[in-house]
Design a protein around this motif. Structure first.
Motif, PDB file in Angstrom:
ATOM      1  N   ALA A  53       0.922  -1.076   0.020  1.00 24.23           N
ATOM      2  CA  ALA A  53      -0.156   0.068   0.101  1.00 24.23           C
ATOM      3  C   ALA A  53       0.994   1.157  -0.008  1.00 24.23           C
ATOM      4  O   ALA A  53       2.024   1.311   0.442  1.00 24.23           O
ATOM      5  N   ARG A  54       0.641   2.205  -0.774  1.00 23.75           N
ATOM      6  CA  ARG A  54       1.233   3.403  -0.727  1.00 23.75           C
ATOM      7  C   ARG A  54       0.235   4.806  -0.401  1.00 23.75           C
ATOM      8  O   ARG A  54      -0.743   4.649  -1.015  1.00 23.75           O
ATOM      9  N   TRP A  55       0.832   5.656   0.152  1.00 25.06           N
ATOM     10  CA  TRP A  55       0.010   6.926   0.333  1.00 25.06           C
ATOM     11  C   TRP A  55       0.165   7.741  -0.973  1.00 25.06           C
ATOM     12  O   TRP A  55       1.450   8.264  -1.507  1.00 25.06           O
ATOM     13  N   LEU A  56      -0.816   8.270  -1.749  1.00 24.95           N
ATOM     14  CA  LEU A  56      -0.815   9.055  -2.904  1.00 24.95           C
ATOM     15  C   LEU A  56      -1.821  10.164  -2.550  1.00 24.95           C
ATOM     16  O   LEU A  56      -3.142  10.016  -2.115  1.00 24.95           O
ATOM     17  N   GLY A  57      -1.565  11.060  -3.070  1.00 25.05           N
ATOM     18  CA  GLY A  57      -2.412  12.250  -2.971  1.00 25.05           C
ATOM     19  C   GLY A  57      -3.395  12.395  -4.096  1.00 25.05           C
ATOM     20  O   GLY A  57      -3.154  11.590  -5.357  1.00 25.05           O
ATOM     21  N   LEU A  58      -4.469  12.740  -4.082  1.00 25.97           N
ATOM     22  CA  LEU A  58      -5.704  12.729  -5.139  1.00 25.97           C
ATOM     23  C   LEU A  58      -5.152  13.585  -6.604  1.00 25.97           C
ATOM     24  O   LEU A  58      -5.564  12.851  -7.512  1.00 25.97           O
ATOM     25  N   ASP A  59      -4.444  14.361  -6.237  1.00 27.27           N
ATOM     26  CA  ASP A  59      -3.984  15.244  -7.388  1.00 27.27           C
ATOM     27  C   ASP A  59      -2.931  14.466  -8.245  1.00 27.27           C
ATOM     28  O   ASP A  59      -2.830  14.565  -9.397  1.00 27.27           O
ATOM     29  N   THR A  60      -2.359  13.298  -7.590  1.00 32.51           N
ATOM     30  CA  THR A  60      -1.550  12.546  -8.430  1.00 32.51           C
ATOM     31  C   THR A  60      -2.165  11.363  -9.411  1.00 32.51           C
ATOM     32  O   THR A  60      -1.581  10.682 -10.034  1.00 32.51           O
ATOM     33  N   LEU A  61      -3.355  11.168  -8.969  1.00 32.27           N
ATOM     34  CA  LEU A  61      -4.139   9.910  -9.635  1.00 32.27           C
ATOM     35  C   LEU A  61      -5.084  10.432 -10.831  1.00 32.27           C
ATOM     36  O   LEU A  61      -5.489  11.478 -10.847  1.00 32.27           O
ATOM     37  N   ASP A  62      -5.257   9.599 -11.729  1.00 31.72           N
ATOM     38  CA  ASP A  62      -6.019   9.807 -12.997  1.00 31.72           C
ATOM     39  C   ASP A  62      -5.438  10.970 -13.616  1.00 31.72           C
ATOM     40  O   ASP A  62      -6.048  11.775 -14.247  1.00 31.72           O
ATOM     41  N   THR A  63      -4.202  11.042 -13.626  1.00 31.34           N
ATOM     42  CA  THR A  63      -3.350  11.949 -14.709  1.00 31.34           C
ATOM     43  C   THR A  63      -2.607  11.211 -15.636  1.00 31.34           C
ATOM     44  O   THR A  63      -2.123  10.142 -15.365  1.00 31.34           O
ATOM     45  N   PRO A  64      -2.334  11.851 -16.860  1.00 31.59           N
ATOM     46  CA  PRO A  64      -1.314  11.407 -17.690  1.00 31.59           C
ATOM     47  C   PRO A  64      -0.055  10.767 -17.027  1.00 31.59           C
ATOM     48  O   PRO A  64       0.633  11.458 -16.351  1.00 31.59           O
ATOM     49  N   GLY A  65       0.010   9.631 -17.189  1.00 32.77           N
ATOM     50  CA  GLY A  65       1.592   8.988 -16.744  1.00 32.77           C
ATOM     51  C   GLY A  65       1.172   8.542 -15.439  1.00 32.77           C
ATOM     52  O   GLY A  65       2.308   8.047 -14.840  1.00 32.77           O
ATOM     53  N   GLY A  66       0.246   8.959 -14.683  1.00 37.28           N
ATOM     54  CA  GLY A  66       0.139   8.613 -13.053  1.00 37.28           C
ATOM     55  C   GLY A  66      -0.815   7.282 -12.996  1.00 37.28           C
ATOM     56  O   GLY A  66      -1.606   6.550 -13.976  1.00 37.28           O
ATOM     57  N   PRO A  67      -0.815   6.881 -11.838  1.00 36.37           N
ATOM     58  CA  PRO A  67      -1.812   5.945 -11.582  1.00 36.37           C
ATOM     59  C   PRO A  67      -3.296   6.038 -11.729  1.00 36.37           C
ATOM     60  O   PRO A  67      -3.633   7.170 -11.323  1.00 36.37           O
ATOM     61  N   ALA A  68      -3.946   4.956 -12.140  1.00 32.29           N
ATOM     62  CA  ALA A  68      -5.546   5.144 -12.291  1.00 32.29           C
ATOM     63  C   ALA A  68      -6.100   4.947 -11.052  1.00 32.29           C
ATOM     64  O   ALA A  68      -5.677   3.807 -10.243  1.00 32.29           O
ATOM     65  N   LEU A  69      -7.157   5.483 -10.657  1.00 33.38           N
ATOM     66  CA  LEU A  69      -7.968   5.095  -9.527  1.00 33.38           C
ATOM     67  C   LEU A  69      -9.154   4.507 -10.057  1.00 33.38           C
ATOM     68  O   LEU A  69      -9.929   5.023 -10.848  1.00 33.38           O
ATOM     69  N   PHE A  70      -9.526   3.396  -9.392  1.00 35.18           N
ATOM     70  CA  PHE A  70     -10.462   2.518  -9.766  1.00 35.18           C
ATOM     71  C   PHE A  70     -11.663   2.508  -8.779  1.00 35.18           C
ATOM     72  O   PHE A  70     -11.292   2.485  -7.481  1.00 35.18           O
ATOM     73  N   PRO A  71     -12.951   2.396  -8.881  1.00 37.58           N
ATOM     74  CA  PRO A  71     -13.687   2.592 -10.222  1.00 37.58           C
ATOM     75  C   PRO A  71     -13.704   3.792 -10.643  1.00 37.58           C
ATOM     76  O   PRO A  71     -13.391   4.784  -9.759  1.00 37.58           O
ATOM     77  N   ALA A  72     -14.096   4.039 -11.846  1.00 39.07           N
ATOM     78  CA  ALA A  72     -14.229   5.457 -12.588  1.00 39.07           C
ATOM     79  C   ALA A  72     -15.276   6.146 -11.293  1.00 39.07           C
ATOM     80  O   ALA A  72     -16.276   5.502 -10.995  1.00 39.07           O
ATOM     81  N   GLY A  73     -15.083   7.515 -11.149  1.00 40.52           N
ATOM     82  CA  GLY A  73     -16.016   8.324 -10.521  1.00 40.52           C
ATOM     83  C   GLY A  73     -15.688   8.364  -8.998  1.00 40.52           C
ATOM     84  O   GLY A  73     -15.819   9.289  -8.243  1.00 40.52           O
ATOM     85  N   LEU A  74     -14.686   7.436  -8.510  1.00 41.33           N
ATOM     86  CA  LEU A  74     -14.145   7.449  -7.087  1.00 41.33           C
ATOM     87  C   LEU A  74     -13.321   8.804  -6.839  1.00 41.33           C
ATOM     88  O   LEU A  74     -13.594   9.232  -5.814  1.00 41.33           O
ATOM     89  N   LYS A  75     -12.456   9.141  -7.767  1.00 43.46           N
ATOM     90  CA  LYS A  75     -11.615  10.384  -7.317  1.00 43.46           C
ATOM     91  C   LYS A  75     -12.728  11.559  -7.327  1.00 43.46           C
ATOM     92  O   LYS A  75     -12.483  12.324  -6.306  1.00 43.46           O
TER      93      LYS A  75
END
Length: 83
Positions: free
Chosen positions: A46-68
């Motif tokens: 598990a890693r701590w990630l800021g919401l601003d780093t998710l679902d960005t070009p080249g960044g990790p995706a957050l699933f499911p769609a709409g969760l962010k």
């Protein structure tokens, strides 16, 4: 939140229970990654990630769609005003 998906050709259905939690600030202080052992014996990270780093070009995706969007909206409501 409900998620209906297809992954590698298999149809999936999951229901997510999402809750705000608070951790002891010292428990994981300074740790970027936490090793977890799940029921089947597999080790996961598990890693701590800021919401601003998710679902960005080249960044990790957050699933499911709409969760962010849901998490971003929840983050704007002060704790004392949450139901």
């Amino acid at each position: 939140m409900e998620n209906l998906s297809t992954h590698h050709g298999a149809v999936g259905h999951e229901v997510l229970s999402i809750a705000e939690v608070a951790f002891d600030a010292g428990r994981w202080a300074g740790q970027e990654r936490i090793q977890l052992h799940v029921d089947n014996g597999q080790t996961c990270t598990a890693r701590w990630l800021g919401l601003d780093t998710l679902d960005t070009p080249g960044g990790p995706a957050l699933f499911p769609a709409g969760l962010k969007r849901l998490l971003t909206q929840a983050a704007t409501v002060p704790m004392n005003q949450k139901p």
